[in-house]
Design a protein around this motif. Structure first.
Motif, short mmCIF file in Angstrom:
data_model
loop_
_atom_site.label_atom_id
_atom_site.label_comp_id
_atom_site.label_asym_id
_atom_site.label_seq_id
_atom_site.Cartn_x
_atom_site.Cartn_y
_atom_site.Cartn_z
N LYS A 4 24.19 46.25 6.55
CA LYS A 4 24.23 45.80 5.03
C LYS A 4 23.11 46.52 4.44
N HIS A 5 21.92 46.39 4.78
CA HIS A 5 20.68 46.98 4.26
C HIS A 5 20.96 48.46 4.06
N LYS A 34 34.49 53.46 7.37
CA LYS A 34 35.83 53.77 7.01
C LYS A 34 36.46 52.41 6.18
N ASP A 35 36.18 51.19 6.73
CA ASP A 35 36.59 50.13 5.84
C ASP A 35 35.45 48.80 6.15
N LEU A 36 35.35 48.27 5.32
CA LEU A 36 34.66 46.76 5.21
C LEU A 36 35.33 45.52 5.05
N GLN A 37 35.33 44.50 5.59
CA GLN A 37 35.91 43.54 5.39
C GLN A 37 34.90 42.32 5.07
N ASP A 44 29.95 37.56 2.78
CA ASP A 44 29.23 37.79 4.17
C ASP A 44 30.33 39.07 4.97
N MET A 45 29.55 40.19 5.35
CA MET A 45 30.23 40.95 6.18
C MET A 45 30.86 40.36 7.37
N LEU A 46 32.45 40.66 7.45
CA LEU A 46 32.99 40.26 8.69
C LEU A 46 33.14 41.20 9.55
N HIS A 47 33.48 42.44 9.21
CA HIS A 47 34.07 43.44 10.09
C HIS A 47 33.66 44.83 9.35
N VAL A 48 33.42 45.78 10.41
CA VAL A 48 33.06 47.23 9.89
C VAL A 48 34.04 48.07 10.67
#
Length: 188
Positions: A4-5, A34-37, A44-48
């Motif tokens: 995230k940073h 490629k993809d962010l969820q 909050d970031m769940l999956h990358v």
């Protein structure tokens, strides 16, 4: 938290990161997001999803467009700037991915449009979108007419006298009803 940073400091969506993996063999990999969820409530970031890239092979990525200037048709004529595309697909080596593609729009007047073929591209970058696809256009403002209230048509002759007498007759009947109510009688 580290990713995230990195994403916030990289300042671009197509940044290439070095991913260090430990295991049987220590291995360094060049990757791109490629993809962010994200969580719909907390954000909050769940999956990358990461995509390993070779710095010698071309890849396809989406690159945002940045519109530069204020169109003449908007500034002088009150036109409306319509963004028909906000990003384009490009094919290039990972090290040549642009942060954005600038597009000068200040010369556009009402009725003008710019297409994918008008985008400035650096050497080694190929845009995959249809060259005839419109990117931005300037349209004339639309004005709505407000409906005027219907005007009363003057009535002539005997009909005019009857129309004028009708409200007076109605008022007389209403006064009679009020008097009857006061006396305690109801007359219909």
């Amino acid at each position: 938290k580290k990713l995230k940073h990195l994403l916030s400091t990289a300042g671009r969506t197509n940044a290439i990161f070095q991913l260090n993996l430990e295991g049987e063999e220590f291995r360094e990999r060049k990757v791109i997001v490629k993809d962010l969820q994200f969580h719909p409530v907390s954000g909050d970031m769940l999956h990358v999803d990461l995509y390993e890239v070779s710095m010698e092979k071309e890849i396809v990525v989406s690159v945002p467009l940045r519109f530069v200037g204020e169109p003449v048709g908007v500034k002088m004529s009150g036109g409306i700037l319509g963004h028909l595309l906000r990003e384009v697909e490009v094919e290039c080596l990972p090290g040549r991915i642009p942060e954005f593609i600038p597009l000068e729009v200040s010369q556009l007047d009402i009725g003008d449009a710019l297409h994918v073929r008008d985008l400035p591209v650096q050497e080694g970058i190929r845009i995959l979108n249809d060259p005839d696809e419109a990117v931005v256009s300037i349209s004339a403002p639309t004005v709505e007419e407000v409906a005027k209230p219907a005007e009363e048509v003057p009535v002539e002759g005997e009909a005019a006298e009857a129309a004028a007498a009708q409200p007076a007759a109605e008022a007389g009947k209403d006064r009679e009803k009020e008097k009857d109510k006061e006396k305690g009688k109801t007359k219909e």
